[in-house]
Motif scaffolding. Structure first.
Motif, PDB file in Angstrom:
ATOM      1  N   VAL A  53       0.836  -1.206   0.000  1.00  0.00           N
ATOM      2  CA  VAL A  53       0.000   0.000   0.000  1.00  0.00           C
ATOM      3  C   VAL A  53       0.871   1.255   0.000  1.00  0.00           C
ATOM      4  O   VAL A  53       0.535   2.270  -0.632  1.00  0.00           O
ATOM      5  CB  VAL A  53      -0.942  -0.021   1.226  1.00  0.00           C
ATOM      6  CG1 VAL A  53      -1.618   1.342   1.397  1.00  0.00           C
ATOM      7  CG2 VAL A  53      -1.992  -1.108   1.061  1.00  0.00           C
ATOM      8  N   MET A  54       2.021   1.181   0.689  1.00  0.00           N
ATOM      9  CA  MET A  54       2.921   2.329   0.754  1.00  0.00           C
ATOM     10  C   MET A  54       3.800   2.459  -0.481  1.00  0.00           C
ATOM     11  O   MET A  54       4.645   3.358  -0.565  1.00  0.00           O
ATOM     12  CB  MET A  54       3.803   2.213   2.001  1.00  0.00           C
ATOM     13  CG  MET A  54       3.021   2.277   3.309  1.00  0.00           C
ATOM     14  SD  MET A  54       4.059   1.964   4.756  1.00  0.00           S
ATOM     15  CE  MET A  54       5.175   3.364   4.687  1.00  0.00           C
ATOM     16  N   GLY A  55       3.621   1.552  -1.429  1.00  0.00           N
ATOM     17  CA  GLY A  55       4.345   1.672  -2.690  1.00  0.00           C
ATOM     18  C   GLY A  55       5.619   0.870  -2.789  1.00  0.00           C
ATOM     19  O   GLY A  55       6.386   1.053  -3.740  1.00  0.00           O
ATOM     20  N   LEU A  56       5.881  -0.027  -1.820  1.00  0.00           N
ATOM     21  CA  LEU A  56       7.092  -0.840  -1.885  1.00  0.00           C
ATOM     22  C   LEU A  56       6.877  -2.005  -2.845  1.00  0.00           C
ATOM     23  O   LEU A  56       5.917  -2.754  -2.721  1.00  0.00           O
ATOM     24  CB  LEU A  56       7.452  -1.364  -0.491  1.00  0.00           C
ATOM     25  CG  LEU A  56       7.840  -0.303   0.543  1.00  0.00           C
ATOM     26  CD1 LEU A  56       8.123  -0.963   1.888  1.00  0.00           C
ATOM     27  CD2 LEU A  56       9.066   0.474   0.091  1.00  0.00           C
ATOM     28  N   ARG A  57       7.790  -2.160  -3.784  1.00  0.00           N
ATOM     29  CA  ARG A  57       7.717  -3.235  -4.763  1.00  0.00           C
ATOM     30  C   ARG A  57       9.121  -3.776  -5.016  1.00  0.00           C
ATOM     31  O   ARG A  57      10.111  -3.063  -4.861  1.00  0.00           O
ATOM     32  CB  ARG A  57       7.125  -2.747  -6.096  1.00  0.00           C
ATOM     33  CG  ARG A  57       5.683  -2.278  -6.034  1.00  0.00           C
ATOM     34  CD  ARG A  57       4.709  -3.442  -5.813  1.00  0.00           C
ATOM     35  NE  ARG A  57       3.314  -3.022  -5.949  1.00  0.00           N
ATOM     36  CZ  ARG A  57       2.605  -2.452  -5.003  1.00  0.00           C
ATOM     37  NH1 ARG A  57       3.179  -2.189  -3.826  1.00  0.00           N
ATOM     38  NH2 ARG A  57       1.338  -2.120  -5.188  1.00  0.00           N
ATOM     39  N   GLY A  58       9.186  -5.027  -5.409  1.00  0.00           N
ATOM     40  CA  GLY A  58      10.437  -5.611  -5.847  1.00  0.00           C
ATOM     41  C   GLY A  58      11.554  -5.532  -4.819  1.00  0.00           C
ATOM     42  O   GLY A  58      11.407  -5.911  -3.660  1.00  0.00           O
ATOM     43  N   VAL A  59      12.697  -4.967  -5.260  1.00  0.00           N
ATOM     44  CA  VAL A  59      13.874  -4.896  -4.399  1.00  0.00           C
ATOM     45  C   VAL A  59      13.614  -4.024  -3.172  1.00  0.00           C
ATOM     46  O   VAL A  59      14.057  -4.340  -2.059  1.00  0.00           O
ATOM     47  CB  VAL A  59      15.084  -4.358  -5.192  1.00  0.00           C
ATOM     48  CG1 VAL A  59      16.288  -4.187  -4.273  1.00  0.00           C
ATOM     49  CG2 VAL A  59      15.430  -5.303  -6.333  1.00  0.00           C
ATOM     50  N   ASN A  60      12.897  -2.920  -3.345  1.00  0.00           N
ATOM     51  CA  ASN A  60      12.614  -2.028  -2.216  1.00  0.00           C
ATOM     52  C   ASN A  60      11.763  -2.717  -1.152  1.00  0.00           C
ATOM     53  O   ASN A  60      11.972  -2.520   0.045  1.00  0.00           O
ATOM     54  CB  ASN A  60      11.903  -0.767  -2.705  1.00  0.00           C
ATOM     55  CG  ASN A  60      12.834   0.162  -3.441  1.00  0.00           C
ATOM     56  OD1 ASN A  60      14.030   0.196  -3.159  1.00  0.00           O
ATOM     57  ND2 ASN A  60      12.306   0.900  -4.409  1.00  0.00           N
ATOM     58  N   LEU A  61      10.799  -3.528  -1.583  1.00  0.00           N
ATOM     59  CA  LEU A  61       9.991  -4.284  -0.626  1.00  0.00           C
ATOM     60  C   LEU A  61      10.861  -5.246   0.171  1.00  0.00           C
ATOM     61  O   LEU A  61      10.710  -5.389   1.389  1.00  0.00           O
ATOM     62  CB  LEU A  61       8.883  -5.044  -1.360  1.00  0.00           C
ATOM     63  CG  LEU A  61       7.975  -5.920  -0.491  1.00  0.00           C
ATOM     64  CD1 LEU A  61       7.139  -5.063   0.451  1.00  0.00           C
ATOM     65  CD2 LEU A  61       7.066  -6.782  -1.370  1.00  0.00           C
ATOM     66  N   TYR A  62      11.771  -5.907  -0.522  1.00  0.00           N
ATOM     67  CA  TYR A  62      12.648  -6.869   0.131  1.00  0.00           C
ATOM     68  C   TYR A  62      13.619  -6.165   1.078  1.00  0.00           C
ATOM     69  O   TYR A  62      13.860  -6.617   2.204  1.00  0.00           O
ATOM     70  CB  TYR A  62      13.431  -7.653  -0.923  1.00  0.00           C
ATOM     71  CG  TYR A  62      13.776  -9.046  -0.493  1.00  0.00           C
ATOM     72  CD1 TYR A  62      12.912 -10.115  -0.707  1.00  0.00           C
ATOM     73  CD2 TYR A  62      14.979  -9.306   0.160  1.00  0.00           C
ATOM     74  CE1 TYR A  62      13.234 -11.389  -0.295  1.00  0.00           C
ATOM     75  CE2 TYR A  62      15.305 -10.572   0.572  1.00  0.00           C
ATOM     76  CZ  TYR A  62      14.426 -11.612   0.343  1.00  0.00           C
ATOM     77  OH  TYR A  62      14.747 -12.874   0.761  1.00  0.00           O
ATOM     78  N   ARG A  63      14.152  -5.029   0.621  1.00  0.00           N
ATOM     79  CA  ARG A  63      15.171  -4.335   1.403  1.00  0.00           C
ATOM     80  C   ARG A  63      14.598  -3.653   2.640  1.00  0.00           C
ATOM     81  O   ARG A  63      15.176  -3.740   3.728  1.00  0.00           O
ATOM     82  CB  ARG A  63      15.870  -3.306   0.520  1.00  0.00           C
ATOM     83  CG  ARG A  63      16.891  -2.445   1.250  1.00  0.00           C
ATOM     84  CD  ARG A  63      17.440  -1.378   0.332  1.00  0.00           C
ATOM     85  NE  ARG A  63      18.311  -0.463   1.042  1.00  0.00           N
ATOM     86  CZ  ARG A  63      18.833   0.640   0.514  1.00  0.00           C
ATOM     87  NH1 ARG A  63      18.560   0.948  -0.745  1.00  0.00           N
ATOM     88  NH2 ARG A  63      19.611   1.428   1.232  1.00  0.00           N
TER      89      ARG A  63
END
Length: 291
Positions: A190-200
Protein backbone atom coordinates in the motif's frame (compact mmCIF):
# COMPACT_ATOMS: atom_id res chain seq x y z
CA UNK A 1 3.57 34.29 48.95
CA UNK A 2 5.76 34.00 45.86
CA UNK A 3 8.68 33.12 48.12
CA UNK A 4 6.66 30.26 49.66
CA UNK A 5 5.75 28.96 46.20
CA UNK A 6 9.39 29.02 45.10
CA UNK A 7 10.47 27.29 48.29
CA UNK A 8 7.87 24.53 47.96
CA UNK A 9 8.77 24.16 44.26
CA UNK A 10 12.46 23.69 44.98
CA UNK A 11 11.64 21.21 47.75
CA UNK A 12 9.48 19.26 45.33
CA UNK A 13 12.31 19.25 42.79
CA UNK A 14 14.70 17.88 45.40
CA UNK A 15 12.25 15.15 46.35
CA UNK A 16 11.75 14.17 42.70
CA UNK A 17 15.49 14.07 42.17
CA UNK A 18 15.79 11.81 45.19
CA UNK A 19 13.13 9.49 43.81
CA UNK A 20 14.90 9.36 40.43
CA UNK A 21 18.17 8.46 42.11
CA UNK A 22 16.40 5.78 44.13
CA UNK A 23 14.79 4.35 41.00
CA UNK A 24 18.12 4.22 39.20
CA UNK A 25 19.69 2.48 42.15
CA UNK A 26 22.18 5.28 42.75
CA UNK A 27 24.61 3.94 40.14
CA UNK A 28 22.58 4.48 37.00
CA UNK A 29 23.80 3.07 33.70
CA UNK A 30 27.30 2.02 34.88
CA UNK A 31 25.84 -0.14 37.64
CA UNK A 32 23.38 -1.79 35.26
CA UNK A 33 26.21 -2.45 32.80
CA UNK A 34 28.28 -4.08 35.55
CA UNK A 35 25.30 -6.17 36.65
CA UNK A 36 24.74 -7.38 33.08
CA UNK A 37 28.43 -8.21 32.67
CA UNK A 38 28.50 -10.11 35.95
CA UNK A 39 25.29 -11.99 35.12
CA UNK A 40 26.85 -13.05 31.81
CA UNK A 41 30.28 -13.97 33.19
CA UNK A 42 29.55 -15.91 36.37
CA UNK A 43 27.49 -18.72 34.76
CA UNK A 44 30.26 -19.31 32.21
CA UNK A 45 32.89 -19.26 34.94
CA UNK A 46 30.85 -21.70 37.03
CA UNK A 47 30.41 -24.00 34.03
CA UNK A 48 34.17 -23.93 33.37
CA UNK A 49 34.91 -24.85 37.00
CA UNK A 50 32.37 -27.68 36.90
CA UNK A 51 33.94 -28.96 33.66
CA UNK A 52 37.44 -28.89 35.18
CA UNK A 53 36.17 -30.68 38.30
CA UNK A 54 34.46 -33.38 36.21
CA UNK A 55 37.64 -33.79 34.17
CA UNK A 56 39.72 -34.17 37.34
CA UNK A 57 37.27 -36.69 38.81
CA UNK A 58 37.60 -38.83 35.67
CA UNK A 59 41.38 -38.71 36.02
CA UNK A 60 41.18 -39.62 39.71
CA UNK A 61 38.95 -42.60 38.85
CA UNK A 62 41.89 -44.25 37.10
CA UNK A 63 39.85 -44.93 33.94
CA UNK A 64 42.90 -44.21 31.77
CA UNK A 65 46.61 -43.93 32.45
CA UNK A 66 47.83 -40.35 33.13
CA UNK A 67 49.90 -40.32 29.93
CA UNK A 68 46.75 -41.14 27.96
CA UNK A 69 44.44 -38.73 29.79
CA UNK A 70 46.35 -36.11 31.80
CA UNK A 71 44.50 -33.99 34.30
CA UNK A 72 44.02 -30.22 34.38
CA UNK A 73 47.14 -29.80 36.55
CA UNK A 74 49.31 -31.28 33.80
CA UNK A 75 47.44 -29.83 30.83
CA UNK A 76 46.85 -26.19 31.78
CA UNK A 77 50.58 -25.31 31.99
CA UNK A 78 51.02 -26.81 28.52
CA UNK A 79 48.03 -24.79 27.35
CA UNK A 80 49.66 -21.61 28.68
CA UNK A 81 52.94 -22.43 26.88
CA UNK A 82 51.12 -23.11 23.62
CA UNK A 83 49.08 -19.90 23.54
CA UNK A 84 52.19 -17.79 24.24
CA UNK A 85 54.18 -19.22 21.32
CA UNK A 86 54.45 -17.50 17.92
CA UNK A 87 53.83 -20.80 16.11
CA UNK A 88 50.44 -21.11 17.75
CA UNK A 89 49.36 -17.60 16.77
CA UNK A 90 50.46 -18.14 13.18
CA UNK A 91 48.38 -21.32 13.10
CA UNK A 92 45.39 -19.59 14.69
CA UNK A 93 45.66 -16.71 12.21
CA UNK A 94 45.60 -19.10 9.23
CA UNK A 95 42.62 -20.98 10.66
CA UNK A 96 40.64 -17.81 11.35
CA UNK A 97 41.44 -16.42 7.89
CA UNK A 98 40.04 -19.58 6.32
CA UNK A 99 37.00 -19.40 8.59
CA UNK A 100 36.24 -15.75 7.79
CA UNK A 101 36.70 -16.17 4.02
CA UNK A 102 34.67 -19.37 3.89
CA UNK A 103 31.87 -17.96 6.03
CA UNK A 104 31.73 -14.74 3.99
CA UNK A 105 31.39 -16.69 0.76
CA UNK A 106 28.76 -18.92 2.37
CA UNK A 107 26.77 -15.85 3.53
CA UNK A 108 26.82 -14.38 0.01
CA UNK A 109 25.68 -17.64 -1.59
CA UNK A 110 23.17 -18.43 1.16
CA UNK A 111 21.54 -14.99 0.97
CA UNK A 112 21.31 -15.16 -2.83
CA UNK A 113 19.83 -18.66 -2.85
CA UNK A 114 17.50 -17.95 0.08
CA UNK A 115 16.22 -14.74 -1.50
CA UNK A 116 15.45 -16.44 -4.83
CA UNK A 117 13.85 -19.55 -3.34
CA UNK A 118 11.73 -17.58 -0.86
CA UNK A 119 10.25 -15.46 -3.64
CA UNK A 120 9.49 -18.20 -6.15
CA UNK A 121 7.10 -21.10 -5.58
CA UNK A 122 8.64 -23.01 -8.48
CA UNK A 123 12.17 -22.68 -7.09
CA UNK A 124 10.92 -23.61 -3.63
CA UNK A 125 9.31 -26.81 -4.91
CA UNK A 126 12.41 -27.63 -6.94
CA UNK A 127 15.17 -26.77 -4.46
CA UNK A 128 13.60 -26.41 -0.99
CA UNK A 129 14.09 -30.05 0.00
CA UNK A 130 17.51 -30.11 -1.66
CA UNK A 131 18.72 -27.23 0.51
CA UNK A 132 17.53 -29.03 3.66
CA UNK A 133 19.17 -32.24 2.46
CA UNK A 134 22.47 -30.44 1.93
CA UNK A 135 22.17 -28.94 5.40
CA UNK A 136 21.81 -32.36 7.03
CA UNK A 137 24.64 -33.96 5.04
CA UNK A 138 27.82 -34.53 7.11
CA UNK A 139 30.56 -32.19 5.94
CA UNK A 140 33.18 -34.92 6.03
CA UNK A 141 31.29 -36.72 3.26
CA UNK A 142 32.21 -33.89 0.87
CA UNK A 143 35.97 -34.22 1.30
CA UNK A 144 36.62 -37.12 -1.09
CA UNK A 145 34.91 -35.12 -3.84
CA UNK A 146 36.62 -31.89 -2.79
CA UNK A 147 40.07 -33.52 -2.86
CA UNK A 148 39.30 -35.10 -6.25
CA UNK A 149 38.20 -31.74 -7.70
CA UNK A 150 40.77 -29.42 -6.09
CA UNK A 151 43.51 -31.76 -4.81
CA UNK A 152 45.10 -30.87 -1.47
CA UNK A 153 44.54 -27.12 -1.68
CA UNK A 154 42.87 -24.18 0.01
CA UNK A 155 40.05 -24.47 -2.52
CA UNK A 156 39.19 -27.96 -1.26
CA UNK A 157 38.78 -26.66 2.30
CA UNK A 158 36.83 -23.60 1.14
CA UNK A 159 34.54 -25.80 -0.98
CA UNK A 160 33.52 -27.92 2.02
CA UNK A 161 33.18 -24.94 4.38
CA UNK A 162 30.82 -23.18 1.97
CA UNK A 163 28.74 -26.31 1.38
CA UNK A 164 28.50 -26.83 5.12
CA UNK A 165 27.37 -23.29 5.97
CA UNK A 166 25.41 -21.91 3.00
CA UNK A 167 22.33 -24.21 3.29
CA UNK A 168 21.74 -23.19 6.93
CA UNK A 169 22.01 -19.52 6.05
CA UNK A 170 19.61 -19.94 3.11
CA UNK A 171 17.11 -21.84 5.27
CA UNK A 172 17.29 -19.18 7.96
CA UNK A 173 16.41 -16.48 5.46
CA UNK A 174 13.63 -18.59 3.91
CA UNK A 175 12.11 -19.25 7.33
CA UNK A 176 12.25 -15.56 8.19
CA UNK A 177 10.48 -14.61 4.98
CA UNK A 178 7.85 -17.32 5.50
CA UNK A 179 7.00 -15.97 8.95
CA UNK A 180 6.76 -12.33 7.89
CA UNK A 181 3.21 -11.25 8.90
CA UNK A 182 0.99 -10.84 5.80
CA UNK A 183 -0.38 -7.58 7.19
CA UNK A 184 3.11 -6.08 6.95
CA UNK A 185 3.41 -7.17 3.33
CA UNK A 186 0.05 -5.62 2.51
CA UNK A 187 0.99 -2.42 4.32
CA UNK A 188 4.27 -2.25 2.42
CA UNK A 189 2.55 -2.66 -0.92
CA UNK A 190 0.00 0.00 0.00
CA UNK A 191 2.92 2.33 0.75
CA UNK A 192 4.34 1.67 -2.69
CA UNK A 193 7.09 -0.84 -1.89
CA UNK A 194 7.72 -3.24 -4.76
CA UNK A 195 10.44 -5.61 -5.85
CA UNK A 196 13.87 -4.90 -4.40
CA UNK A 197 12.61 -2.03 -2.22
CA UNK A 198 9.99 -4.28 -0.63
CA UNK A 199 12.65 -6.87 0.13
CA UNK A 200 15.17 -4.34 1.40
CA UNK A 201 12.95 -2.13 3.55
CA UNK A 202 10.35 -4.61 4.84
CA UNK A 203 11.03 -8.30 4.30
CA UNK A 204 14.69 -8.32 5.35
CA UNK A 205 14.14 -6.34 8.60
CA UNK A 206 11.12 -8.50 9.46
CA UNK A 207 13.04 -11.74 8.83
CA UNK A 208 16.16 -10.57 10.69
CA UNK A 209 15.73 -12.75 13.84
CA UNK A 210 15.43 -15.97 11.82
CA UNK A 211 18.21 -14.83 9.51
CA UNK A 212 20.56 -14.23 12.45
CA UNK A 213 19.68 -17.69 13.79
CA UNK A 214 20.54 -19.09 10.36
CA UNK A 215 23.85 -17.21 10.40
CA UNK A 216 24.65 -18.61 13.83
CA UNK A 217 23.90 -22.15 12.74
CA UNK A 218 25.79 -21.58 9.50
CA UNK A 219 28.85 -20.49 11.44
CA UNK A 220 28.65 -23.64 13.58
CA UNK A 221 28.60 -25.82 10.44
CA UNK A 222 31.40 -23.77 8.85
CA UNK A 223 33.61 -24.13 11.94
CA UNK A 224 33.03 -27.87 12.16
CA UNK A 225 33.69 -28.29 8.43
CA UNK A 226 36.89 -26.25 8.68
CA UNK A 227 38.24 -28.32 11.57
CA UNK A 228 37.52 -31.54 9.67
CA UNK A 229 39.16 -30.07 6.58
CA UNK A 230 42.32 -29.04 8.40
CA UNK A 231 42.64 -32.54 9.85
CA UNK A 232 42.24 -34.19 6.45
CA UNK A 233 43.71 -31.68 4.00
CA UNK A 234 47.28 -30.77 4.98
CA UNK A 235 48.77 -28.35 2.46
CA UNK A 236 52.55 -28.37 2.18
CA UNK A 237 54.26 -26.88 5.21
CA UNK A 238 51.34 -24.69 6.28
CA UNK A 239 50.48 -24.81 9.98
CA UNK A 240 46.93 -24.41 11.25
CA UNK A 241 45.09 -25.41 14.39
CA UNK A 242 43.94 -28.60 12.67
CA UNK A 243 47.51 -29.43 11.68
CA UNK A 244 48.78 -28.85 15.21
CA UNK A 245 46.00 -31.06 16.55
CA UNK A 246 46.85 -33.79 14.04
CA UNK A 247 50.57 -33.63 14.87
CA UNK A 248 49.85 -33.89 18.60
CA UNK A 249 47.73 -36.98 17.95
CA UNK A 250 50.44 -38.61 15.84
CA UNK A 251 53.00 -38.00 18.58
CA UNK A 252 50.61 -39.26 21.30
CA UNK A 253 51.02 -35.90 23.04
CA UNK A 254 47.67 -35.76 24.80
CA UNK A 255 48.36 -32.59 26.79
CA UNK A 256 49.10 -30.63 23.61
CA UNK A 257 46.11 -32.19 21.88
CA UNK A 258 43.71 -31.22 24.67
CA UNK A 259 45.22 -27.71 24.71
CA UNK A 260 44.39 -27.22 21.03
CA UNK A 261 40.91 -28.63 21.61
CA UNK A 262 40.39 -26.06 24.39
CA UNK A 263 41.45 -23.28 22.01
CA UNK A 264 39.00 -24.48 19.35
CA UNK A 265 36.25 -24.61 21.99
CA UNK A 266 37.05 -21.11 23.27
CA UNK A 267 36.95 -19.65 19.76
CA UNK A 268 33.54 -21.24 19.24
CA UNK A 269 32.26 -19.77 22.52
CA UNK A 270 33.58 -16.29 21.68
CA UNK A 271 31.88 -16.29 18.27
CA UNK A 272 28.66 -17.53 19.89
CA UNK A 273 28.83 -14.60 22.32
CA UNK A 274 29.21 -12.19 19.40
CA UNK A 275 26.10 -13.61 17.79
CA UNK A 276 24.42 -13.29 21.18
CA UNK A 277 25.22 -9.58 21.25
CA UNK A 278 23.62 -9.15 17.83
CA UNK A 279 20.56 -11.14 18.92
CA UNK A 280 20.14 -9.10 22.11
CA UNK A 281 20.42 -5.84 20.18
CA UNK A 282 17.65 -7.00 17.85
CA UNK A 283 15.47 -8.03 20.79
CA UNK A 284 16.07 -4.67 22.47
CA UNK A 285 15.23 -2.78 19.30
CA UNK A 286 12.01 -4.77 18.93
CA UNK A 287 11.09 -4.26 22.59
CA UNK A 288 11.40 -7.96 23.43
CA UNK A 289 14.24 -7.66 25.96
CA UNK A 290 12.75 -7.25 29.43
CA UNK A 291 16.07 -6.84 31.27
Amino acid sequence: MAHDVRTSGSALDREMAGLDALELGGGGAPRRALQRAWSAIWPMGAAALIGLLAWQIVVWSGWKEPWVLPGPKDTLPVFKDQVTSSRFWEAAALTMRRAVVGFAVAVAIGVLVGAMVSQSRILRRAFGSLITGLQTMPSIAWFPLAILLFQLSESAILFVVVLGAAPSIANGLIAGVDYTPPILLRAGKVMGLRGVNLYRHLIMPASLPSFVAGLKQGWAFAWRSLMAGELLVIIGDTTSLGVLLSQARELNNTADMISYMIVILVIGIVIDQLFGVVDRSIRTRWGLDQD
